[in-house]
Design a protein around this motif. Structure first.
Motif, mmCIF file in Angstrom:
data_model
loop_
_atom_site.group_PDB
_atom_site.id
_atom_site.type_symbol
_atom_site.label_atom_id
_atom_site.label_comp_id
_atom_site.label_asym_id
_atom_site.label_seq_id
_atom_site.Cartn_x
_atom_site.Cartn_y
_atom_site.Cartn_z
ATOM 1 N N GLN A 420 0.951 -1.206 -0.148
ATOM 2 C CA GLN A 420 0.056 0.051 0.086
ATOM 3 C C GLN A 420 1.067 1.426 -0.034
ATOM 4 O OE1 GLN A 420 -2.373 -0.681 3.419
ATOM 5 N NE2 GLN A 420 -3.617 -2.055 2.504
ATOM 6 N N SER A 421 2.151 0.952 0.270
ATOM 7 C CA SER A 421 2.881 2.318 0.228
ATOM 8 C C SER A 421 4.349 2.137 -0.812
ATOM 9 C CB SER A 421 3.497 2.427 1.532
ATOM 10 O OG SER A 421 4.387 1.558 1.983
ATOM 11 N N VAL A 422 5.207 1.646 -0.314
ATOM 12 C CA VAL A 422 6.580 1.499 -1.167
ATOM 13 C C VAL A 422 6.433 0.676 -2.401
ATOM 14 C CG1 VAL A 422 9.000 1.417 -1.003
ATOM 15 C CG2 VAL A 422 7.749 2.423 0.848
ATOM 16 N N LEU A 423 5.976 -0.656 -2.146
ATOM 17 C CA LEU A 423 5.923 -1.515 -3.087
ATOM 18 C C LEU A 423 4.791 -1.606 -4.024
ATOM 19 C CD1 LEU A 423 7.671 -4.600 -1.279
ATOM 20 C CD2 LEU A 423 8.716 -2.885 -2.767
ATOM 21 N N ASN A 424 4.769 -0.766 -5.138
ATOM 22 C CA ASN A 424 3.527 -0.850 -6.060
ATOM 23 C C ASN A 424 4.146 -0.324 -7.353
ATOM 24 O OD1 ASN A 424 3.049 2.240 -6.679
ATOM 25 N ND2 ASN A 424 2.967 2.058 -4.464
ATOM 26 N N PRO A 425 3.765 -1.167 -8.436
ATOM 27 C CA PRO A 425 4.359 -0.658 -9.611
ATOM 28 C C PRO A 425 4.649 0.792 -10.044
ATOM 29 C CG PRO A 425 2.804 -2.431 -9.936
ATOM 30 C CD PRO A 425 2.534 -1.865 -8.546
ATOM 31 N N ASP A 426 3.559 1.746 -9.553
ATOM 32 C CA ASP A 426 3.793 3.054 -9.950
ATOM 33 C C ASP A 426 4.910 3.541 -9.340
ATOM 34 O OD1 ASP A 426 1.594 3.508 -11.873
ATOM 35 O OD2 ASP A 426 0.147 3.417 -10.042
ATOM 36 N N ASN A 427 5.246 3.188 -7.868
ATOM 37 C CA ASN A 427 6.455 3.896 -7.416
ATOM 38 C C ASN A 427 7.771 3.289 -7.994
ATOM 39 O OD1 ASN A 427 7.654 5.348 -5.167
ATOM 40 N ND2 ASN A 427 8.187 3.266 -4.506
ATOM 41 N N ILE A 428 7.539 1.958 -8.460
ATOM 42 C CA ILE A 428 9.001 1.423 -8.928
ATOM 43 C C ILE A 428 9.211 2.060 -10.195
ATOM 44 C CG2 ILE A 428 9.898 -0.517 -10.017
ATOM 45 C CD1 ILE A 428 8.389 -2.159 -7.727
ATOM 46 N N LYS A 429 8.198 2.562 -11.269
ATOM 47 C CA LYS A 429 8.359 3.152 -12.054
ATOM 48 C C LYS A 429 9.162 4.551 -12.160
ATOM 49 C CE LYS A 429 5.710 4.402 -16.653
ATOM 50 N NZ LYS A 429 4.328 4.612 -17.309
ATOM 51 N N ALA A 430 8.145 5.242 -11.161
ATOM 52 C CA ALA A 430 8.757 6.497 -10.927
ATOM 53 C C ALA A 430 9.989 6.760 -10.577
ATOM 54 C CB ALA A 430 7.814 7.285 -10.013
ATOM 55 N N VAL A 431 10.717 5.706 -9.597
ATOM 56 C CA VAL A 431 11.848 5.790 -9.013
ATOM 57 C C VAL A 431 13.051 5.354 -10.466
ATOM 58 C CG1 VAL A 431 13.576 4.668 -7.641
ATOM 59 C CG2 VAL A 431 11.377 5.096 -6.808
ATOM 60 N N PHE A 432 12.724 4.246 -11.201
ATOM 61 C CA PHE A 432 13.238 3.924 -12.334
ATOM 62 C C PHE A 432 13.289 4.874 -13.240
ATOM 63 C CE2 PHE A 432 13.858 1.969 -16.474
ATOM 64 C CZ PHE A 432 14.775 0.992 -16.085
ATOM 65 N N ALA A 462 13.414 0.334 -20.717
ATOM 66 C CA ALA A 462 12.399 1.263 -20.552
ATOM 67 C C ALA A 462 11.611 1.162 -19.236
ATOM 68 C CB ALA A 462 11.686 1.454 -21.829
ATOM 69 N N ALA A 463 11.278 2.088 -18.782
ATOM 70 C CA ALA A 463 10.456 2.274 -17.713
ATOM 71 C C ALA A 463 9.021 1.474 -17.666
ATOM 72 C CB ALA A 463 10.092 3.608 -17.184
ATOM 73 N N GLN A 464 8.427 1.748 -18.690
ATOM 74 C CA GLN A 464 7.105 0.897 -19.115
ATOM 75 C C GLN A 464 7.319 -0.571 -18.731
ATOM 76 O OE1 GLN A 464 4.337 2.420 -19.269
ATOM 77 N NE2 GLN A 464 3.329 0.478 -19.732
ATOM 78 N N GLY A 465 8.476 -1.205 -19.623
ATOM 79 C CA GLY A 465 8.606 -2.498 -19.605
ATOM 80 C C GLY A 465 8.894 -3.128 -17.922
ATOM 81 N N VAL A 466 9.690 -2.067 -17.266
ATOM 82 C CA VAL A 466 9.866 -2.703 -15.696
ATOM 83 C C VAL A 466 8.415 -2.577 -15.214
ATOM 84 C CG1 VAL A 466 11.013 -1.672 -13.468
ATOM 85 C CG2 VAL A 466 12.059 -1.901 -15.958
ATOM 86 N N PHE A 467 7.604 -1.425 -15.510
ATOM 87 C CA PHE A 467 6.451 -1.326 -14.635
ATOM 88 C C PHE A 467 5.479 -2.447 -15.170
ATOM 89 C CE2 PHE A 467 2.057 0.261 -15.474
ATOM 90 C CZ PHE A 467 1.704 0.641 -14.079
ATOM 91 N N GLU A 468 5.463 -2.876 -16.483
ATOM 92 C CA GLU A 468 4.562 -3.927 -16.837
ATOM 93 C C GLU A 468 5.075 -5.227 -16.050
ATOM 94 O OE1 GLU A 468 4.670 -3.921 -20.787
ATOM 95 O OE2 GLU A 468 3.329 -2.102 -21.138
#
Length: 483
Positions: A420-432, A462-468
């Motif tokens: 619910q906080s640090v570990l979500n795909p949107d956050n990972i994408k933003a940091v990446f 690319a960030a999108q690939g890591v997000f997916e």
């Protein structure tokens, strides 16, 4: 005599004919000048074909509309709009937004002296250094890792401390990480930043960790690295993996043990299962007697984990292990797809000589790539499961197995909070993205041109690939740990 007179007559006749010839020139023709050849106006005699030049026009010279930087060779090139020839006479401009590190010397397995020049965009440092090849996993790659120490004098006795980026504290030594398998050069920094954020949210964080920048996690930023003006590619200039990373300086009780062989050798092994062993290096302390003491304390800890039953583990493990840190470590192994970090690349630190704290390091092979740079699907990384009501780690490591069996409730609660906080795909994408944006497209292309095989690595960069990939990964983990 008659023959002689005949010959003389013929010669005289030809001479008279030659003197009396008049050129009969045709129309004036024109040859247009080119980039390299002169142009002419001329006419040709119709009888003797003699060429008479009326006017000469100088060559036009090459015309280049746009020059491009060649980062590998530090030159500027363009193409003539007329003849399409490649020209390298432009003024080279280093890429903006990324620092450059130059050394003069030949890096080898041992620490050797080098001259160092560092450009951080505004300041140029001309200093001295010592550098060695880091022979861990990069031994298998054409692009090596290095460790570098900086000095203010040529005797290399006075450390030179600099702080070239906000992500680091002032240091006089650094790790130069090639990130060879990762086309993005951003996975290690991204996973390390997220590991730091996970640690920061820990309720019972060790007070020694709490006061460290980054909480003991790796940190760094990309630079362009050259040796003897030969391009080596994109490197991440990172904190060194030594006692400074954890702020330890008391060899009597404090220790740092890293699970990976150095140059194919290791100080000792611990047993992780009935037939599995993990190689270890004693990073600190340095004194031989103190090293042996630290080694034995760690072996006592690992032997207890391997040989205790579940009841003993549940009752006594918190005396020798920071359980909260171990739970976070295991959850991040799952979330990052960090299969290698199940056993290797783990920093085990103790501040009191009794309780060991695991900390993640060298998180390059994460978010869907193998050591070869090839893609790994979200479903093919290590993952937990339930069997007969028991949580199984999916590993063959006794620590993670017993942690799952005996602290499943705590693992699930912690995972639920982190999702619910640090570990979500949107956050990972933003940091990446924040890390990848430090590297321009032209810099990426220079890396792929220097190491052409990387063009064919199937790992996403690319960030999108890591997000997916992260979306797919969390869907798999949620099925086990949330439902």
């Amino acid at each position: 005599m008659k023959k002689f007179l005949l010959c003389l007559f013929l010669v005289f006749t030809l001479f008279i004919s030659a003197c009396s010839h008049r050129h009969s020139f045709g129309d004036i023709k024109t040859t247009e000048p080119t980039c390299t050849l002169n142009g002419y106006r001329y006419r040709i005699c119709s009888s003797c074909k003699e060429v008479e030049y009326v006017e000469s026009v100088s060559a036009l010279g090459h015309k280049v509309d746009e020059y491009f930087n060649d980062i590998r060779f530090q030159t500027s090139y363009g193409y003539c709009t007329e003849c399409d020839i490649k020209l390298s006479d432009g003024e080279y401009e280093p890429p903006k937004g990324i620092d450059r590190l130059y050394i003069q010397g030949i890096p080898d397995g041992t620490m050797i002296p080098v001259d160092v020049t560092y450009f951080d965009g505004e300041t140029q440092y001309k200093i001295y250094g010592s550098i060695s090849k880091d022979g861990n996993e990069s031994n298998a790659y054409s692009k090596k890792d290095y460790d570098i120490y900086l000095f203010a004098n040529d005797d290399r006795t006075e450390p030179f401390v600099m702080n070239p980026d906000a992500s680091l504290s002032p240091y006089d030594r650094y790790a130069l990480k090639s990130e060879y398998a990762d086309k993005s050069a951003s996975r290690n920094l991204t996973a390390s930043a997220i590991w730091s954020a996970v640690t920061a949210t820990r309720n019972k964080i060790d007070k020694n960790l709490a006061q460290l920048p980054g909480y003991g996690a790796d940190a760094g930023f990309p630079v362009l690295f050259y040796t003897n003006n030969n391009y080596k590619g994109i490197y991440n200039l990172c904190k060194p993996n030594d006692e400074t990373l954890f702020g330890i300086d008391n060899p009597e009780t404090q220790a740092l043990i890293y699970t990976f062989p150095f140059f194919g050798t290791f100080d000792f092994r611990y047993q992780k299962s009935s037939d599995g062993f993990v190689p270890c290096q004693v990073i600190y302390p340095k004194d031989e007697e103190k090293m042996q003491s630290a080694k034995q304390r760690f072996l006592d800890f690992s032997d207890f984990v391997l040989n205790c039953d579940d009841a003993e583990f549940k009752e006594q493990i918190e005396n020798v292990l920071d359980v909260d840190a171990a739970i976070d470590y295991l959850i991040c192994v799952y979330a990052f797809g960090a299969d290698l970090n199940v056993d290797l690349f783990c920093n085990w630190v103790t501040y009191d000589g009794k309780k060991w704290i695991p900390s993640m390091y060298n998180l390059t092979h994460t978010f869907g790539i193998k050591q070869t740079g090839e893609y790994v699907s979200a479903n093919d990384s290590v993952k937990p499961s339930f069997s007969d009501g028991k949580l199984l780690s999916g590993t063959d490591n006794a620590l993670w197995e017993k942690l799952c069996r005996n602290f499943s409730k705590e693992i699930i609660e912690r995972y639920t909070f982190l999702r619910q906080s640090v570990l979500n795909p949107d956050n990972i994408k933003a940091v990446f993205e924040s890390n990848a944006l430090k590297i321009s497209d032209e810099v990426y292309l220079s890396e792929f041109d220097e190491y052409p095989e990387k063009h064919y690595f199937s790992g996403k960069y690319a960030a999108q690939g890591v997000f997916e990939w992260s979306q797919e990964r969390f869907a798999i983990l949620d099925e086990v740990l949330l439902k």
